[in-house]
Structure formats: C-alpha cells, structure tokens
Design a protein around this motif. Sequence first.
Motif, PDB file in Angstrom:
ATOM      1  N   PRO A  54      32.322 -25.048   9.920  1.00 44.90           N
ATOM      2  CA  PRO A  54      32.278 -24.635   8.996  1.00 44.90           C
ATOM      3  C   PRO A  54      33.433 -24.220   7.139  1.00 44.90           C
ATOM      4  N   PRO A  55      33.331 -25.114   6.027  1.00 44.16           N
ATOM      5  CA  PRO A  55      35.029 -24.604   5.395  1.00 44.16           C
ATOM      6  C   PRO A  55      34.947 -23.442   5.083  1.00 44.16           C
ATOM      7  N   LEU A  56      35.499 -22.184   5.466  1.00 44.90           N
ATOM      8  CA  LEU A  56      35.383 -21.078   5.370  1.00 44.90           C
ATOM      9  C   LEU A  56      36.752 -20.671   5.756  1.00 44.90           C
ATOM     10  N   ILE A  57      37.954 -20.118   4.775  1.00 45.71           N
ATOM     11  CA  ILE A  57      39.115 -19.955   5.062  1.00 45.71           C
ATOM     12  C   ILE A  57      39.124 -18.210   5.522  1.00 45.71           C
ATOM     13  N   ALA A  58      39.606 -18.151   6.424  1.00 47.07           N
ATOM     14  CA  ALA A  58      39.539 -17.307   7.625  1.00 47.07           C
ATOM     15  C   ALA A  58      40.380 -16.102   6.363  1.00 47.07           C
ATOM     16  N   GLU A  59      39.719 -14.657   7.655  1.00 47.87           N
ATOM     17  CA  GLU A  59      40.376 -13.921   6.627  1.00 47.87           C
ATOM     18  C   GLU A  59      41.881 -13.580   7.109  1.00 47.87           C
ATOM     19  N   GLY A  60      43.194 -13.221   5.947  1.00 51.92           N
ATOM     20  CA  GLY A  60      44.037 -13.241   6.682  1.00 51.92           C
ATOM     21  C   GLY A  60      44.712 -14.819   6.363  1.00 51.92           C
ATOM     22  N   THR A  61      44.074 -16.055   5.952  1.00 54.70           N
ATOM     23  CA  THR A  61      45.479 -16.699   5.976  1.00 54.70           C
ATOM     24  C   THR A  61      44.604 -17.286   4.168  1.00 54.70           C
ATOM     25  N   ASP A  62      45.336 -17.876   3.298  1.00 54.47           N
ATOM     26  CA  ASP A  62      45.217 -18.370   2.110  1.00 54.47           C
ATOM     27  C   ASP A  62      44.273 -19.700   2.227  1.00 54.47           C
ATOM     28  N   THR A  63      44.772 -20.704   2.782  1.00 55.89           N
ATOM     29  CA  THR A  63      44.515 -21.958   2.938  1.00 55.89           C
ATOM     30  C   THR A  63      43.393 -22.521   4.160  1.00 55.89           C
ATOM     31  N   LEU A  64      42.640 -23.901   3.160  1.00 58.24           N
ATOM     32  CA  LEU A  64      41.619 -24.308   4.983  1.00 58.24           C
ATOM     33  C   LEU A  64      42.014 -24.776   5.607  1.00 58.24           C
ATOM     34  N   ARG A  65      42.603 -24.216   7.006  1.00 55.86           N
ATOM     35  CA  ARG A  65      42.512 -24.708   8.176  1.00 55.86           C
ATOM     36  C   ARG A  65      41.111 -25.935   8.710  1.00 55.86           C
ATOM     37  N   GLU A  66      41.739 -26.594   9.573  1.00 49.53           N
ATOM     38  CA  GLU A  66      40.763 -27.684  10.642  1.00 49.53           C
ATOM     39  C   GLU A  66      39.427 -27.066  10.179  1.00 49.53           C
ATOM     40  N   SER A  67      38.713 -27.809   9.171  1.00 52.85           N
ATOM     41  CA  SER A  67      37.144 -27.650   9.281  1.00 52.85           C
ATOM     42  C   SER A  67      37.182 -28.783   8.186  1.00 52.85           C
ATOM     43  N   ALA A  68      35.438 -28.634   8.510  1.00 52.47           N
ATOM     44  CA  ALA A  68      34.421 -29.810   7.799  1.00 52.47           C
ATOM     45  C   ALA A  68      34.834 -30.035   6.157  1.00 52.47           C
ATOM     46  N   ASP A  69      34.650 -31.122   5.715  1.00 57.59           N
ATOM     47  CA  ASP A  69      35.613 -31.998   4.429  1.00 57.59           C
ATOM     48  C   ASP A  69      33.970 -30.867   3.650  1.00 57.59           C
ATOM     49  N   PRO A  70      34.872 -29.520   2.789  1.00 58.24           N
ATOM     50  CA  PRO A  70      34.003 -29.144   1.743  1.00 58.24           C
ATOM     51  C   PRO A  70      33.277 -30.121   0.266  1.00 58.24           C
ATOM     52  N   LEU A  71      33.945 -30.940   0.485  1.00 60.33           N
ATOM     53  CA  LEU A  71      33.961 -31.739  -1.025  1.00 60.33           C
ATOM     54  C   LEU A  71      32.100 -32.570  -1.182  1.00 60.33           C
ATOM     55  N   PRO A  72      32.290 -33.562   0.150  1.00 60.01           N
ATOM     56  CA  PRO A  72      31.216 -34.201  -0.165  1.00 60.01           C
ATOM     57  C   PRO A  72      29.780 -32.639  -0.398  1.00 60.01           C
ATOM     58  N   GLN A  73      29.964 -32.160   1.073  1.00 65.79           N
ATOM     59  CA  GLN A  73      28.893 -30.555   1.384  1.00 65.79           C
ATOM     60  C   GLN A  73      28.531 -30.534  -0.034  1.00 65.79           C
ATOM     61  N   ALA A  74      29.462 -30.005  -0.731  1.00 67.96           N
ATOM     62  CA  ALA A  74      29.071 -29.515  -2.702  1.00 67.96           C
ATOM     63  C   ALA A  74      28.440 -30.853  -3.103  1.00 67.96           C
ATOM     64  N   LEU A  75      28.803 -31.830  -2.697  1.00 71.47           N
ATOM     65  CA  LEU A  75      28.232 -33.065  -3.603  1.00 71.47           C
ATOM     66  C   LEU A  75      27.047 -32.439  -2.975  1.00 71.47           C
ATOM     67  N   ILE A  76      26.269 -32.871  -1.617  1.00 72.57           N
ATOM     68  CA  ILE A  76      24.703 -32.937  -1.494  1.00 72.57           C
ATOM     69  C   ILE A  76      24.090 -31.619  -1.592  1.00 72.57           C
ATOM     70  N   LEU A  77      24.772 -30.153  -1.765  1.00 75.94           N
ATOM     71  CA  LEU A  77      24.021 -28.760  -1.953  1.00 75.94           C
ATOM     72  C   LEU A  77      22.638 -29.471  -3.032  1.00 75.94           C
ATOM     73  N   THR A  78      23.642 -29.808  -4.251  1.00 77.01           N
ATOM     74  CA  THR A  78      23.730 -30.120  -4.904  1.00 77.01           C
ATOM     75  C   THR A  78      22.153 -30.772  -5.240  1.00 77.01           C
ATOM     76  N   ALA A  79      22.614 -32.153  -4.828  1.00 74.69           N
ATOM     77  CA  ALA A  79      21.688 -32.973  -4.826  1.00 74.69           C
ATOM     78  C   ALA A  79      20.665 -32.952  -3.767  1.00 74.69           C
ATOM     79  N   ILE A  80      21.215 -31.567  -2.626  1.00 73.90           N
ATOM     80  CA  ILE A  80      19.460 -31.632  -2.189  1.00 73.90           C
ATOM     81  C   ILE A  80      18.020 -30.852  -2.808  1.00 73.90           C
ATOM     82  N   VAL A  81      18.837 -29.822  -4.052  1.00 72.82           N
ATOM     83  CA  VAL A  81      18.176 -28.998  -4.808  1.00 72.82           C
ATOM     84  C   VAL A  81      17.345 -29.927  -6.240  1.00 72.82           C
TER      85      VAL A  81
END
Lengths: 127, 917
Positions: A54-81
Amino acid sequence: MNALYALLAASLFGCALYMMLSRNLVRLLLGLSLLATAVNIMLFLAGHLRSVRPPLIAEGTDTLRESADPLPQALILTAIVIGFALTVVLSALALRAYRAHGTLNTGEIRSAEHLGDPSAHEAGGDR
Amino acid sequence: MIAWLLGFAFLGSCAAWPLSFLFGRRASGWLLALVPASLFVAFLDFVPTIAAGRAVEWRMTWAPSLGVDLTLRLDGFSFLFALLITGIGALVVVYAGDYLSNESAPSRARFFTLILLFMTAMLGAVLSDNLLVLFLFWEATSILSFLLIGFHADSPHPRRAALMALRVTAGGGLALLAAIILVGMSLGSYLLTDVTARAYELAQSPWIVPILIGVLIAAFTKSAQFPFHFWLPNAMQAPTPASAYLHSATMVKLGIYLLARFEPVIGAAPRGRDTLIAFALATMLIAAFQALRAENFKTVLAYSTVASLGILVMLVGLDGPIATVAMVGFVLAHALYKATLFFCAGSVLHATGLSKLRAMGGLVRFLPVTAVAAALASLSMAGLPPFVGFISKEFLFEAQIQSSWNAVPMAVAVLVNAVLVAVAGVVTLRPFFLGRGKVKHVKHGETPALLVGPVVLSLLGLLLSLEPDWITAAVMRPAVAAVYGADVALELPSLRHGVTQTLALSAVVVGIGALILRFWGPIHAHLRSRTLIDRYDTEHAFEAITRRGGRLAAATARWVQHGDLRKYLWVVLASGMAFVIWGHVATGRWPRLPDTLPGWRIGPAAVALIGIGGAFAAVRARTLVSTMVAVGLTGFVAALTFMMNGAPDLALTQFAVESLIVVLLTLVLLVLPLDAPSTRTRRERTLDASLAAAFSLVVFGVLVDMSTTSRATLISDFFAAHSYVSAFGRNVVNVILVDFRGFDTLGETTVIALSAILAWSLLGPRTSGAGGAAVARGRTIFILSMTSRLFFWLLTVLSVLILLRGHNQIGGGFVGGLTAALGFALISLADGTDRARAMLRVHPISLAGGGLFLAIASGLPGLILHGDFLRHLWLEIDVFGIPIKQGTTLPFDLGVYLVVLGTVLAFLFGLRREAAR
C-alpha cells in the motif's frame, strides 16, 4: 495477470451494459452499479499493477518507496462513494416510479410523453 | 468619457424601475427624461471636437485572445445618431409618462426600464468601433424591440407581431454575425474603422460575396427593406411612444447606419450598389402602394416609414458626395417629422380610442396644439419650403442628377415622394381638419407631457431650416465627412437661386402629391379592393416558412425524443463504442498484446474468475434478489482485488459500500415485485447482447493495450515525494484527497450531500408513521437485538479511529463515515429505524449540512492567512510533554465523515420510511 484483470473488467462492463439495456428499472440500476465497479477496476488498471504494498510512507523515511500507485486510488476512492450515492438515489427514484405507476417497466412509464405536443400551443393559441 | 456616458445610460435604465414607483403617475416621466436629456447635454459638449473633424475614442481590453476590445468611437456620423437617440429619447420618455397613465404602476415601470435600456443599447451600437461589440448591442436592440412590441403580452396580436419582429431581426443579426466573422478572417481586425480604411482590400477578399450578403440581410431586416419589410407595420402593436422611438426615429435606422458604414466596401464590390438600389426601389414601390391602401393611422405612418427607409437605402447606394449629404440630411429630417407624426397619432389614439383614419375628423377642436404640430411636421414631410424636409428633398434630387445612374431611380423617387406628400396631407387633414363633427367628444384633452414632444420636434423642423448654420457646422458636415471619407462643402438649396432642376422636380412631386391627395378616397377604395398583393406578400411566405419550420421541429423532436429509454441508451452506447473504434482507426494504431505474461498469482486469479462468474450470474438471474446478490458478489471481488494489489483504502471503502448497498437495496426490494420477467423480446436480447459483447471486446483490447505502455509517473512521483515533506501525511491516498486535491474532494462531498437532500425529499411521508415502527418491532430478532448495541459502539469507535488515523495509516473520512453508518444500519435492522434515529439525536440532513459547513470552514484559515482556499495549516503543541502535531486536515476529513454518515442515514431512514408506507 493484467490480461486476466482486463478480462474481468471487460466482462463486468459487458454484463453491465446488457443489464442496463433492460426495460426493468431495478435491473438498469443494478447494471449501473456493476458498471461503476467495472470502471473502477479499469481505472485501477490504468495505474498499472506494480506492487502489492500500500502507498504508505514508512516511519523514519520522508518519501514513498516502492508501492502501488496512490493517484488512481485517490480517484477511485471518491468514485466508489459517488457511485454508491448514485445507485441509492436511483433506487429511490425507481421506488417512487413504482409507487406512481405500478410498474417497473420503463416502456410503460410514459407520463412525460403524455404532456402533449409542444408545438400545439403556438399554432392554436396565437392565430 | 464616452464610456462613462454609456455606463450612466445603463445605470439610469436600471434605476428607472424603482424611481418610477417612487415618483408615481405624473412625475416619473418628467423625472426619468432627465437621463436621456442629461446625456444629450453631455454629448453637446463634444461639438468643438466633432466640428473640427476629429473623433473621440476609448478603448479597453476585453477578450484579447478573441480580438474583442471594448472600443468606442464617436465620430461625426455617430454623433448625429447619438444626438437623435438621446434627444428624441428624452421627449419619448416625457410623452410616455402621460401616455401610459392608464397602465398599472409595474407596467409603467417596465416600459420606462425597457425604453431606457433600448436607448442604452442603441447608443452602444452607434458608438462601438469593434464589430463584435456592435453585434452585441445590435442584438440587444432586437430583443428590446421584441419586448416593447409585445408590451401588451396578454393579447394575441402584439404577441404575434413581437415574435415576427424578433424572428426577422434576430435572424438578420445572425447573418450580421456571420459577416463580421468573415470580415475578421479577411482583415484580421474587427474594427469598423479598418473596414472603412481598407475597403478595397476587403472587396478583394474571397469572402466578399458572403460578407455583403450577411451585411445586406442584417441591414434589410433591421431597416424593414423588401423582402423583410412586413414586420414593421405589424410592429405598430407597440405602445405609440415605442413606435415613435424605435420604429420610426432610431432603431430602424440602425440598418441604414450599418450600410453607410459599409458603403466604401459595397461601392468597391462588383454590383454592390446595383443590388442596394434594386432592393431599395422595390421597397419604396411596395411601401408606397401599401401606404395608399392602409386604413389605420399608425399603419399609414408605418408604410410611409418603410418607403422613407427605402429612400435612405437608395441614397446609400447612389454614388457621389451629394448622395451622402442627402442621406445624412434625410436621416435628421425624417426623424424630426416622423417622430412628431407618431406622437400626434398617439395623442389621437389615446384621446379618442379610434385607430382607423376614416372614423376620425375635426379633432382640431379638441387637440388644437397637436393639430398644429402635425401640420408643421406634414409640411416638412411633404418637402415644402421653408422646412427641413424641403432641403433634404432638394439634396435627394440633386444626388440623383449627379449620380451615374439612369432615370429609373429618379422616376421611382418622384412617384414615391409624391405618395409621401399625399400621406402627409391625409394624416393631417383627415383626423384634424376635415370631417368636422365626426368625433363628438374625447376622453381627455392635451397635457403638457403629450405636447412637449410634437411641439419641440415640429418647431425644430422649421428652425433648423431657417437657421441652418450651427447644425450644418456642428453635426451635418462632420457626419457627411465621416461617411464619405472626405469633407464635402455644403451649399444649402434656397428659393433665391431661382428655378433649378431640383426645384422643378420638387414642384412635380408636390403637384402629383396634391392630385393623389385630392382623389385619396377613390384611390384608397380601389386599391383596397385589390387583394392580390395580400396573397403574394412576403409576410405570408414568411409565416408559411415559420409554420413549416415549427412542424419540422415538432416532428424532429418526436423522432429524437421518442421516450424509449432502451433506444436512448442504445444510441449513447453505440456512438460511444464508435468513438473508441474511430480513435483507433484515426491514429492507425491497433491494440498491442503484451510480450510476456508475468506475475501470475493463483489467489487473485481465482478471485477474478469468481467476479466474472458473478457478473454473468447477474445477467442470467431471474429474480431481482438473486441479481442483487450476484452484483454484490462482483463488488466484493472488486474489493478483494484492490486488497491484493496494494489498495487497502479502496478495499475498506468497497467493503463498507457493498454492505450498505445490500442493506439499502433490501429495503427497496421489500416493496418492489421481486419477480422480474424479461422485458425484451428474443430479438432485442440478441441485439443487446451483441452490442454489449462488441463493446466489452473493444474495452478488453484497450485495456490489454494499455498494460503494454510504460507508466506515466510524473504526478504520482510528485505526490510520493511531497506527501510527507510538504503535507505531513504518511498515507499518500489520504493526503491527495484532503490536501493536494482538497478542492476536488470538497466538490465530491457536496455532490454526496446534495444526493442526501434529493433522497430525503423523494422518499416517504414527512412524518414518520407509528404503524411502520410497530411492524418493524414485531419482527425483531432476539440475538441481533441483544448484540446490536455492542456492535454499534464497536463500529462507532472503529470509525473514529479510522478517521483519526487516516492521515498516516489506512483510513480517512470516507471510510470512517461509511463504517459509522454501518453501525446505525445494524441498530436499524435489529431495533427498527425509530431506535436508530433516536440514537442519532440530530437530523441526518443537518449532519450532512454541518459536515459540509465544517469542510468549507477548514479551508478558510488558509484563505485568510495565505489567500489560498483549502491550504492546510499545521500546529505543533506539547500536551503534557507529548508533542502533538495537528493540521486543519482533520476538520476537513471530519467534515467528509459527517457528510457521508448523514447521507447514508438519510438514505437509510428515507427508504425505511418509504418501505413502511
């Protein structure tokens, strides 16, 4: 895996269209709900499946490492509702239509067409 | 400066409504006339500039990318029009004050507002240098004319006349717009001054023919030229002050104004002048003929106006400087005498209630001053010395002699002018001086307000001719210079020159006119008995076109809007598919297949196959319940798919939504018939299945193709890099929602809140029925009832945790709100809706509204401190040694939470109530 997900999305899409073309109002609205799911999966595929993390920034780091793309997730989340709200509002409309007409068949709900001929007014009234 | 004048005119029109209520019946006309009168005085201030041959310009950038600048320009020709518009405007407003004394107060206020707005539009039209701006004002005059003609909208005749005028003049406006755009394409400029200066360049343009056709249609519709002349006599349904102002003195001359401005282009184009003169002569002849046949006072005047406009168009068409002089002179002379005659006609109509000339007579007894004014105006109209009309008619014949044209226009002009002489005689002698005793009494005599207009204008028609020096130097010469492009030395005709050619022609005209006047009765009766012209009038052709157009529109509407939902959807889906396919064909690219098939995982693949099965099960299901279950299955498959591909936020949301949909749709299905036999014939099903299969095949191809492309990561990378550094959140999805794209989320939240209001107003009776609650309680399930409280509190606490953690861990306002709603849904299932409502305490709509308010309010601190709405602020404080960092993202997310919760509960309670009915 992508091809299978494409098949899933396309199947949901096709089934949704077939249901929406029905004259039964509830089938139509369930088809619409299915269509929303299909489109959400398509949107998800558009972001490419690159990681299962999941696109969560791990404790102790400042930026997102290897993860799923957060952008479509943000779009879909509102689309679901929004899709949920649309389905429920449509079901409320279907319920009211059934109360008013005693049928769910859109072919038999024709009160808008019975309002009369809009051109009749000018031809008769003004001359 | 001139922009200020235009602004003042507009403000004055807006103020007319309240002022006319404030000052009542008698005073408002006089008071509101101050608006045009002060404008008139302000325009006089420009006399030195204009007389020196200069122009006043004002410019403001409006839409630079479209080439539209608000460019105003006052030159000699605009100045003449500006004086006419404001001067006659003031007299019209005074006159209207008394003319409308029988109308209700709102009616009068409406009239004053419209007439002053019209004056503003007219001023704007003659002051605009940019053609697009001119077009806007041009259309405004058409619309205001429509509103004024249809002023008495409660009776059918004014309505018909107003619609006809609107269709004709607004149609002409469209032609003007087309011409203007072509001018812009040809010249690269929309300025009227460029059109005049670069007339030869424009005449060489490949678009010159369409440009001229557009300009001519616009001018001919506005100035009532054949074949569009019929709307003007019909427009006499307007209240007389409006007729005097719009349909004789000002608006109908806007077409002449446009033609005069385009005269260099028309002159440079092949057969431009010929066309103009041919239409003008046709108009003059038809109008003169109809003037002799007309019965009503105002209709006679209207046809004589059409004839006069024809003369003006002819003068624009004639070449040579004298033609321009004659045109400018005739604009002024005609405005003076025709407005006077309309004022007099209005006074007669108002005092007697009669409209037919035949019924009137001997009114000089009752309306002596009006009769004198009418007589003076008629003498000017007849072109007798020493009136202004005489001078303009001398110039008219002079222009014809000097032009390169043959004798045909001359002969027509002599004939038509003779008819105008006769008309001038008839409209004065018949109602006022002849037929003594025909009218026994009048409803009222003359009032000052009804007299000011006719007296001032008719005296001006005499004075300007006796003392011509000022008006010639200040107005006429600059106007001629502005149109002709060079200064023209004016030598006014005078009786002192002895018998010249033109004087002889004038004498012939008056002679024939006198003969027609003498035998008016028989001529009129004879022509009235000939009805051929009525049958072949363009008015009938126009009406037939309008009728057929209406029928065509109705048939098209019936064909396109047939009311069959399935067919609508078919059209939408088939064209949607066609667009996708066309996109592929147009780019010449076909779907590519992926080279490798990496990363097969058994679990996700099985889940996806279940989803496909669920979708087909939904299609095949016979009852609605099984359809719903199958659709729900695909929803859970989607949630699992999200879960297994790194999107736990989506999975949570989808799970919550699917559960709620089951609860809510079950309520709906309690009422509806569950058995759903097929509504389609076998053939329809086959067709639908083919369309759906084809479209899904296309979609499959697109999706497979999409998976072979490399991923665009620019935006995602930005969010990945800045989410924690700039926005202090570790859950990137949540940060995007509440911070980076917070405004979008606010919009979506608003949509959800609106759907709550919609559902609440659609569903069920307002007062919750006690019967429904009793039924619900009767079915209570013991175990559920016992445990529901516990689960409710668990879900509520969970939802708050999801909300609070959302910025850094999985969760957020959307999921939180849905989770909280699940708790209420559980209570509702177990103990009934009333119990759930009692536990909620507040109204669900208030909850949603409060949430929306909170979300908006959370954006305000950023707006106030940084001028940036929804820019979140962060505060770091120590509470008992524990550092707590909190931003305005939390109230925003809480707002989303409340909106979602309130909306779902509005659905839940509303559907429950509706089901219990």
